[in-house]
Write a protein that holds these residues in place. Structure first.
Motif, PDB file in Angstrom:
ATOM      1  N   HIS A 257       0.839  -1.198   0.000  1.00 38.26           N
ATOM      2  CA  HIS A 257       0.000   0.000   0.000  1.00 38.26           C
ATOM      3  C   HIS A 257       0.875   1.249   0.000  1.00 38.26           C
ATOM      4  CE1 HIS A 257      -2.025   3.249   2.406  1.00 38.26           C
ATOM      5  NE2 HIS A 257      -2.915   3.065   1.445  1.00 38.26           N
ATOM      6  N   SER A 258       0.494   2.244  -0.785  1.00 32.95           N
ATOM      7  CA  SER A 258       1.174   3.531  -0.847  1.00 32.95           C
ATOM      8  C   SER A 258       2.627   3.329  -1.302  1.00 32.95           C
ATOM      9  CB  SER A 258       1.071   4.242   0.504  1.00 32.95           C
ATOM     10  OG  SER A 258       1.353   5.614   0.372  1.00 32.95           O
TER      11      SER A 258
ATOM     12  N   LEU B 175      -6.422   5.647   2.806  1.00 32.22           N
ATOM     13  CA  LEU B 175      -6.321   4.490   3.697  1.00 32.22           C
ATOM     14  C   LEU B 175      -7.514   3.549   3.556  1.00 32.22           C
ATOM     15  CD1 LEU B 175      -4.705   6.092   6.852  1.00 32.22           C
ATOM     16  CD2 LEU B 175      -3.624   4.825   5.005  1.00 32.22           C
TER      17      LEU B 175
ATOM     18  N   SER C 287      -4.222   2.558  10.116  1.00 32.77           N
ATOM     19  CA  SER C 287      -2.891   2.280   9.570  1.00 32.77           C
ATOM     20  C   SER C 287      -1.907   1.712  10.577  1.00 32.77           C
ATOM     21  CB  SER C 287      -2.302   3.554   8.960  1.00 32.77           C
ATOM     22  OG  SER C 287      -2.108   4.532   9.960  1.00 32.77           O
ATOM     23  N   GLY C 288      -2.237   1.758  11.852  1.00 30.40           N
ATOM     24  CA  GLY C 288      -1.286   1.230  12.819  1.00 30.40           C
ATOM     25  C   GLY C 288      -1.943   0.962  14.158  1.00 30.40           C
TER      26      GLY C 288
ATOM     27  N   GLU D  50      -5.583   7.048  12.081  1.00 33.22           N
ATOM     28  CA  GLU D  50      -5.029   8.021  11.148  1.00 33.22           C
ATOM     29  C   GLU D  50      -5.832   8.133   9.862  1.00 33.22           C
ATOM     30  OE1 GLU D  50      -1.033   6.812  10.570  1.00 33.22           O
ATOM     31  OE2 GLU D  50      -0.427   7.276  12.616  1.00 33.22           O
ATOM     32  N   THR D  51      -6.902   7.376   9.742  1.00 33.04           N
ATOM     33  CA  THR D  51      -7.682   7.439   8.522  1.00 33.04           C
ATOM     34  C   THR D  51      -8.754   8.511   8.623  1.00 33.04           C
ATOM     35  OG1 THR D  51      -9.031   6.184   6.974  1.00 33.04           O
ATOM     36  CG2 THR D  51      -9.280   5.646   9.307  1.00 33.04           C
TER      37      THR D  51
END
Length: 201
Positions: free
Chosen positions: A32-33, A144, A149-150, A155-156
């Protein structure tokens, strides 16, 4: 990943319960990314070393299929120049050599002017690469894709567990049918998919 594949015998012998369970003929990569950029390079995408101008290609023929999720695209006139100064290698991406089958996943709201002023930047890995490729477009998805994300980090900006579940199922079905060509998982998943669009070449 190539390092891991080079040492599969050692890994298999070390991890309890793993012996006899690895299929070295059915290997896939997903990212991803910027991880999608890494996956694309393992699938054949080329670039140029900004330090000396030498071509860089790192395809691994042991990898039979891949999934590229929200990866950076091509550096055209709409790309953010400050981003290129920070990540100069992003200025030389060449998808024309990415010949391994791949699923390119994009969100139709994954727009970030810090990278490019072009929305389609995130699916250049589909449009600029040769067949066989498939584009999975998720409606209303940002970078996202509705996920977290973690660990312990929200963080989305578009949290959507249902979308994450759909994406997981679609990726699994694609890889299942790529690695086991007679398996109808992908055709069935596409027939049931109602969260965006799918196109192939």
């Amino acid at each position: 990943m190539s390092f891991i594949l080079d040492h599969l015998d050692e890994i298999e012998a070390t991890v309890p319960g793993l012996a006899g369970r690895l299929d070295r003929e059915r290997v896939a990569v997903a990212g991803h990314s910027l991880g999608g950029h890494t996956a694309a390079m393992l699938l054949g995408t080329g670039t140029t070393d900004p330090a000396d101008g030498s071509p860089v290609r790192l395809p691994d023929a042991r990898i039979k299929a891949g999934v590229i999720i929200g990866a950076p695209g091509l550096a055209d006139e709409q790309v953010n120049q400050a981003m290129l100064e920070r990540y100069p290698v992003m200025g030389h991406t060449d998808f024309s050599t990415m010949t391994t089958p791949a699923l390119v996943v994009a969100g139709d709201r994954d727009f970030n002017p810090m990278f490019s002023d072009r929305l389609s930047y995130r699916w250049d890995a589909y449009t600029a690469a040769p067949a066989p490729k498939t584009l999975l477009m998720l409606h209303d998805a940002e970078h996202l894709f509705g996920g977290i994300s973690g660990y312990d980090a929200a963080e989305t900006s578009d949290e959507n567990p249902a979308r994450v579940a759909v994406l997981r199922a679609m990726i699994w079905a694609y890889l299942r049918s790529q690695l086991y060509p007679t398996d109808p998982a992908w055709d069935r998943a596409v027939a049931a998919f109602d969260s965006g669009s799918v196109e192939s070449k």
